[in-house]
Design a protein around this motif. Structure first.
Motif, PDB file in Angstrom:
ATOM      1  N   GLN A 193      17.038  20.558  52.201  1.00  0.00           N
ATOM      2  CA  GLN A 193      16.550  19.791  51.057  1.00  0.00           C
ATOM      3  C   GLN A 193      15.220  20.325  50.519  1.00  0.00           C
ATOM      4  O   GLN A 193      14.384  20.832  51.270  1.00  0.00           O
ATOM      5  CB  GLN A 193      16.373  18.322  51.457  1.00  0.00           C
ATOM      6  N   THR A 194      15.016  20.178  49.217  1.00  0.00           N
ATOM      7  CA  THR A 194      13.736  20.501  48.588  1.00  0.00           C
ATOM      8  C   THR A 194      12.849  19.251  48.606  1.00  0.00           C
ATOM      9  O   THR A 194      13.356  18.126  48.735  1.00  0.00           O
ATOM     10  CB  THR A 194      13.926  20.928  47.127  1.00  0.00           C
ATOM     11  N   PRO A 195      11.534  19.415  48.456  1.00  0.00           N
ATOM     12  CA  PRO A 195      10.647  18.239  48.430  1.00  0.00           C
ATOM     13  C   PRO A 195      11.028  17.238  47.339  1.00  0.00           C
ATOM     14  O   PRO A 195      11.000  16.028  47.578  1.00  0.00           O
ATOM     15  CB  PRO A 195       9.263  18.853  48.165  1.00  0.00           C
ATOM     16  N   GLU A 196      11.384  17.728  46.153  1.00  0.00           N
ATOM     17  CA  GLU A 196      11.724  16.826  45.050  1.00  0.00           C
ATOM     18  C   GLU A 196      12.982  16.016  45.359  1.00  0.00           C
ATOM     19  O   GLU A 196      13.062  14.819  45.059  1.00  0.00           O
ATOM     20  CB  GLU A 196      11.929  17.631  43.755  1.00  0.00           C
ATOM     21  N   TYR A 197      13.955  16.649  45.970  1.00  0.00           N
ATOM     22  CA  TYR A 197      15.203  15.980  46.343  1.00  0.00           C
ATOM     23  C   TYR A 197      14.921  14.906  47.398  1.00  0.00           C
ATOM     24  O   TYR A 197      15.401  13.773  47.289  1.00  0.00           O
ATOM     25  CB  TYR A 197      16.179  17.029  46.862  1.00  0.00           C
ATOM     26  N   VAL A 198      14.121  15.251  48.399  1.00  0.00           N
ATOM     27  CA  VAL A 198      13.753  14.293  49.454  1.00  0.00           C
ATOM     28  C   VAL A 198      13.027  13.095  48.855  1.00  0.00           C
ATOM     29  O   VAL A 198      13.289  11.941  49.210  1.00  0.00           O
ATOM     30  CB  VAL A 198      12.845  14.962  50.514  1.00  0.00           C
ATOM     31  N   ARG A 199      12.118  13.378  47.940  1.00  0.00           N
ATOM     32  CA  ARG A 199      11.318  12.316  47.328  1.00  0.00           C
ATOM     33  C   ARG A 199      12.205  11.310  46.601  1.00  0.00           C
ATOM     34  O   ARG A 199      12.021  10.085  46.731  1.00  0.00           O
ATOM     35  CB  ARG A 199      10.312  12.946  46.377  1.00  0.00           C
ATOM     36  N   VAL A 200      13.203  11.795  45.877  1.00  0.00           N
ATOM     37  CA  VAL A 200      14.128  10.893  45.162  1.00  0.00           C
ATOM     38  C   VAL A 200      14.910  10.041  46.163  1.00  0.00           C
ATOM     39  O   VAL A 200      15.054   8.825  45.984  1.00  0.00           O
ATOM     40  CB  VAL A 200      15.101  11.702  44.283  1.00  0.00           C
TER      41      VAL A 200
END
Length: 292
Positions: free
Chosen positions: A132-139
């Motif tokens: 996962q990317t940080p942006e994906y995790v954040r969502v």
């Protein structure tokens, strides 16, 4: 100079210790009930020791068990050294920074993941955590942890990124992931987030220790459709046997029974056979990117 045991992680030492204690008890022909009666322990205490669930292990408890099992001096010293490491080392996720945002289930899995030599993962709904990317995790976390502060969410994101270091350590984790096509088609966070996420999977899969395959919708029915799972294998020189980790909305658990582990490993092998090869799978991911 530090010994190999002293250089090992606390989790690996707990798991090795538990495996050895269980083997020694069985070698002596003793049941758990017989052992705890001799030591006036609760049954759960021995169970936690044998499954590696205790964060720390008291060397005095190990000495008591060694007496009952009549272990030789070399074995006794090795077991006490395992226990000593659990008392003196802490894993990175046990820091005060991450403690408020990590529950018992994820904590247990982090220990297993960090100690594994190989990990196979099937996901049907979202990109596996190690990809996962940080942006994906954040969502994901903003949706599933809506009651958490922005600060906590960012800690969760950092925790997920720190986990991915197992893919870059020496030697790196051997990682194979099979994902449902729904994972690459589902819009998480919008087109920009998804394009970056899919590009990251493609980039990650270029590493020799990472293999990603996609089960296309056209594959039809397959055995693992009832839910995601993870199988973990440990170093060849370890006494640890393969295990399965399952996690759902309300609970998590580890399966150690040989027949259960074999069932899931066979299911993963079938998934890899059913799915297109790695290059064809990456082409599916590229096509999904183009269509965003």
């Amino acid at each position: 100079m530090m010994t190999e045991t002293q250089e090992a992680t606390a989790t690996l030492c707990r798991l090795q210790l538990g495996s050895e204690l269980r083997r020694l008890r069985q070698k002596r022909g003793l049941t758990s009930t017989q052992v705890v009666k001799k030591l006036l322990w609760s049954p759960s205490k021995l169970t936690r020791l044998e499954t590696g669930d205790n964060i720390t292990v008291e060397p005095s408890d190990i000495m008591a068990l060694c007496q009952i099992y009549a272990t030789d001096e070399k074995t006794s010293e090795q077991l006490k050294e395992y226990a000593a490491v659990t008392k003196t080392k802490r894993e990175w996720w046990q820091s005060t920074e991450f403690r408020p945002v990590i529950g018992p289930g994820p904590k247990a899995f982090l220990g297993l993941e960090s100690s594994a030599a190989a990990l196979h993962n099937y996901n049907s709904e979202y990109v596996p955590g190690l990809l996962q990317t940080p942006e994906y995790v954040r969502v994901l976390h903003r949706h599933s942890n809506a009651d958490r502060s922005d600060e906590d969410i960012e800690r969760m994101v950092e925790l997920r990124m720190m986990r991915q270091n197992v893919l870059r350590r020496v030697p790196p984790l051997k990682y194979a992931a099979v994902i449902n096509e729904a994972v690459i088609r589902r819009h998480v966070g919008g087109p920009a987030v998804m394009r970056a996420q899919l590009a990251h999977i493609i980039e990650a899969a270029s590493a020799p220790n990472i293999k990603v395959q996609v089960i296309p919708f056209t594959a039809g029915v397959y055995r693992a459709m009832n839910g995601p799972f993870t199988t973990l294998r440990f170093r060849d020189d370890s006494t640890l046997k393969p295990i399965v980790y399952l996690e759902h909305l309300a609970d998590h658990w580890v399966m150690r029974r040989e027949a259960d582990v074999e069932l899931y490993e066979d299911a993963f092998n079938e998934l890899q056979t059913l799915a297109p090869g790695p290059q064809e799978s990456l082409d599916l991911i590229r096509k999904a990117m183009e269509e965003l």
